[in-house]
Write a protein that holds these residues in place. Sequence first.
Motif, PDB file in Angstrom:
ATOM      1  N   VAL A 304       0.811  -1.229   0.000  1.00 22.92           N
ATOM      2  CA  VAL A 304       0.000   0.000   0.000  1.00 22.92           C
ATOM      3  C   VAL A 304       0.837   1.269   0.000  1.00 22.92           C
ATOM      4  O   VAL A 304       0.291   2.366  -0.151  1.00 22.92           O
ATOM      5  CB  VAL A 304      -0.957   0.021   1.212  1.00 22.92           C
ATOM      6  CG1 VAL A 304      -1.842  -1.201   1.210  1.00 22.92           C
ATOM      7  CG2 VAL A 304      -0.192   0.100   2.533  1.00 22.92           C
ATOM      8  N   LEU A 308      -0.732   7.000   2.426  1.00 21.45           N
ATOM      9  CA  LEU A 308      -2.091   6.471   2.296  1.00 21.45           C
ATOM     10  C   LEU A 308      -3.102   7.575   2.028  1.00 21.45           C
ATOM     11  O   LEU A 308      -4.111   7.344   1.356  1.00 21.45           O
ATOM     12  CB  LEU A 308      -2.485   5.701   3.553  1.00 21.45           C
ATOM     13  CG  LEU A 308      -2.101   4.210   3.603  1.00 21.45           C
ATOM     14  CD1 LEU A 308      -0.586   4.033   3.561  1.00 21.45           C
ATOM     15  CD2 LEU A 308      -2.667   3.541   4.845  1.00 21.45           C
ATOM     16  N   HIS A 311      -4.059   8.414  -1.664  1.00 20.48           N
ATOM     17  CA  HIS A 311      -4.827   7.452  -2.458  1.00 20.48           C
ATOM     18  C   HIS A 311      -6.187   7.128  -1.853  1.00 20.48           C
ATOM     19  O   HIS A 311      -7.106   6.749  -2.586  1.00 20.48           O
ATOM     20  CB  HIS A 311      -4.020   6.165  -2.627  1.00 20.48           C
ATOM     21  CG  HIS A 311      -2.666   6.364  -3.228  1.00 20.48           C
ATOM     22  ND1 HIS A 311      -2.477   6.658  -4.561  1.00 20.48           N
ATOM     23  CD2 HIS A 311      -1.430   6.343  -2.669  1.00 20.48           C
ATOM     24  CE1 HIS A 311      -1.189   6.781  -4.816  1.00 20.48           C
ATOM     25  NE2 HIS A 311      -0.524   6.595  -3.685  1.00 20.48           N
ATOM     26  N   TRP A 312      -6.319   7.242  -0.533  1.00 18.97           N
ATOM     27  CA  TRP A 312      -7.591   6.941   0.127  1.00 18.97           C
ATOM     28  C   TRP A 312      -7.898   8.083   1.094  1.00 18.97           C
ATOM     29  O   TRP A 312      -7.112   8.354   2.014  1.00 18.97           O
ATOM     30  CB  TRP A 312      -7.506   5.619   0.881  1.00 18.97           C
ATOM     31  CG  TRP A 312      -7.170   4.472  -0.021  1.00 18.97           C
ATOM     32  CD1 TRP A 312      -8.016   3.795  -0.850  1.00 18.97           C
ATOM     33  CD2 TRP A 312      -5.883   3.867  -0.198  1.00 18.97           C
ATOM     34  NE1 TRP A 312      -7.342   2.817  -1.530  1.00 18.97           N
ATOM     35  CE2 TRP A 312      -6.027   2.834  -1.152  1.00 18.97           C
ATOM     36  CE3 TRP A 312      -4.617   4.095   0.351  1.00 18.97           C
ATOM     37  CZ2 TRP A 312      -4.963   2.035  -1.562  1.00 18.97           C
ATOM     38  CZ3 TRP A 312      -3.558   3.311  -0.055  1.00 18.97           C
ATOM     39  CH2 TRP A 312      -3.724   2.290  -0.991  1.00 18.97           C
ATOM     40  N   GLU A 315     -10.415   6.155   6.225  1.00 16.83           N
ATOM     41  CA  GLU A 315     -10.220   4.733   6.492  1.00 16.83           C
ATOM     42  C   GLU A 315     -11.316   3.864   5.888  1.00 16.83           C
ATOM     43  O   GLU A 315     -11.101   2.689   5.605  1.00 16.83           O
ATOM     44  CB  GLU A 315     -10.134   4.484   8.001  1.00 16.83           C
ATOM     45  CG  GLU A 315     -11.365   4.873   8.790  1.00 16.83           C
ATOM     46  CD  GLU A 315     -11.255   6.270   9.387  1.00 16.83           C
ATOM     47  OE1 GLU A 315     -11.850   6.495  10.463  1.00 16.83           O
ATOM     48  OE2 GLU A 315     -10.589   7.124   8.781  1.00 16.83           O
ATOM     49  N   PHE A 318     -10.260   3.089   2.430  1.00 20.77           N
ATOM     50  CA  PHE A 318      -9.102   2.191   2.495  1.00 20.77           C
ATOM     51  C   PHE A 318      -9.550   0.752   2.757  1.00 20.77           C
ATOM     52  O   PHE A 318      -9.116  -0.175   2.059  1.00 20.77           O
ATOM     53  CB  PHE A 318      -8.154   2.672   3.592  1.00 20.77           C
ATOM     54  CG  PHE A 318      -6.939   1.808   3.772  1.00 20.77           C
ATOM     55  CD1 PHE A 318      -6.049   1.597   2.728  1.00 20.77           C
ATOM     56  CD2 PHE A 318      -6.681   1.196   4.989  1.00 20.77           C
ATOM     57  CE1 PHE A 318      -4.928   0.792   2.896  1.00 20.77           C
ATOM     58  CE2 PHE A 318      -5.568   0.399   5.167  1.00 20.77           C
ATOM     59  CZ  PHE A 318      -4.688   0.195   4.117  1.00 20.77           C
ATOM     60  N   TRP A 393      -4.536   2.801   8.983  1.00 20.78           N
ATOM     61  CA  TRP A 393      -4.688   4.043   8.213  1.00 20.78           C
ATOM     62  C   TRP A 393      -4.507   5.261   9.120  1.00 20.78           C
ATOM     63  O   TRP A 393      -3.827   6.226   8.757  1.00 20.78           O
ATOM     64  CB  TRP A 393      -6.069   4.075   7.548  1.00 20.78           C
ATOM     65  CG  TRP A 393      -6.257   5.234   6.612  1.00 20.78           C
ATOM     66  CD1 TRP A 393      -6.011   5.253   5.268  1.00 20.78           C
ATOM     67  CD2 TRP A 393      -6.736   6.541   6.952  1.00 20.78           C
ATOM     68  NE1 TRP A 393      -6.303   6.483   4.749  1.00 20.78           N
ATOM     69  CE2 TRP A 393      -6.749   7.295   5.755  1.00 20.78           C
ATOM     70  CE3 TRP A 393      -7.152   7.138   8.126  1.00 20.78           C
ATOM     71  CZ2 TRP A 393      -7.162   8.617   5.721  1.00 20.78           C
ATOM     72  CZ3 TRP A 393      -7.556   8.462   8.097  1.00 20.78           C
ATOM     73  CH2 TRP A 393      -7.568   9.187   6.907  1.00 20.78           C
TER      74      TRP A 393
END
Length: 442
Positions: A304, A308, A311-312, A315, A318, A393
Amino acid sequence: MNSLPVLNPKAAAIDVGSEHMHVSVAGGPPRVFGSTTTELHALRDYLLEQGVNTVAMEATGIYWLCPYEVLEKAGLNPIMVNGKYVRNLLGRKTDMSDCQWQATLHAHGLLRAGFVPPDHIRRLQDYLRLRADHISSGATSEQHMQKALERMNIKLHDVISDLTGVSGLKMVRAILEGERDPEKLLALCDPTIQKKKAKRVCEALRGTWKDEHLFALRQALAAWEFYRAQIAECDQALEEVLKKMTEHKADPHGEVPKSDRKKKSNTPQIDGLLEMLWKICDGKNATKLPGISEYTLLRLISEVGTDLKAHWEDEKRFTSWLGLAPGTHQSGKRRRSQKRSTNKAGRILCVIAQAVGKTNDRALGGFYRRIRSRSGGLVATKALARKLGEMFWRVMVHGISYVEQGLVKYEQKVLQTEQMTLARRAKKLGLELIAIQKPMKT
């Protein structure tokens, strides 16, 4: 009725194959290129001549990786899309029509890009996945050793927990060198085994010693030693990659973490691994989460990445990408659950969840048992894996530290929630709850 606008007339798509690449720009007439390096460079030059600024392609096995890297270096912004989201219309299915259909969808902005880690993370991922394959092959060789011993009625693996441990390997090598005396083989074991299991070991070492099974044992041991050497080479390569990833990074603020966990046999033998991971994650130590060791964190980062938030957004997205969140499908008044496939990172978290769920002193262990009692083990594992994914996350994005509340506090909280729910339902029905005090035991 308004027509669907073309958002990007310079969007292209590639139908990737092992031998040919079918390319279309904005749904126009396709062109065919080969899959060799020279042909991929010709494909890149063609797209640059056409003024293309983004290229879509399906994730077809591993064939998409080479064109993706070539186009990425050329600055053409390649995106990887899920094949089931770009299904062609009913009719004749060909590679030519596929690339035109995908290019049309891409030009209209109807394709959603999937997650592809950056180049340095992909490099780390390749080494770790190769290492995992070697571990799996080594485990198969160990099973072959056990099978050869079992065929000779040598019950050594029933007495010693680890056949590939120090004591087990000494006895196996001595057997292959011609030693048959159980007492002499026992003398090679650890003193603890000689003291507590002497009689059982001697009985387990009385067998038939057939040549064909000794031959199979010798080959299985050689294969196991070969894969252990391959794993050691992977560890050296991983150490070099990690050093390159951290050489230009400044030391984050805070105290350097120290590893307080015992290294297992499959853990990479890399000095200062936790410190390097701490630098890569900008001072965010996810190993404080339950069940996440240095090796597990390294595997998660290879799947990943470290950024993070880019991209997300949260949570929930994710865990949805991990395949751990429940999916829903609604049409009119009908609503049903939709099964989602779990990717590699999600499967890693599921393995962690199975280990954490067995703990007797952690709050997450109580959560796992509560879900398992009403929905079963598979649902409980996925629910706990989702909770661990949310925690991961938060740590990687916000640097939030995990504080273990303990099983007792968790059970008290669950009891309090159940009491509040019961009181709310009683109030709705016009009833009143009266607490009953249990008599004290004399």
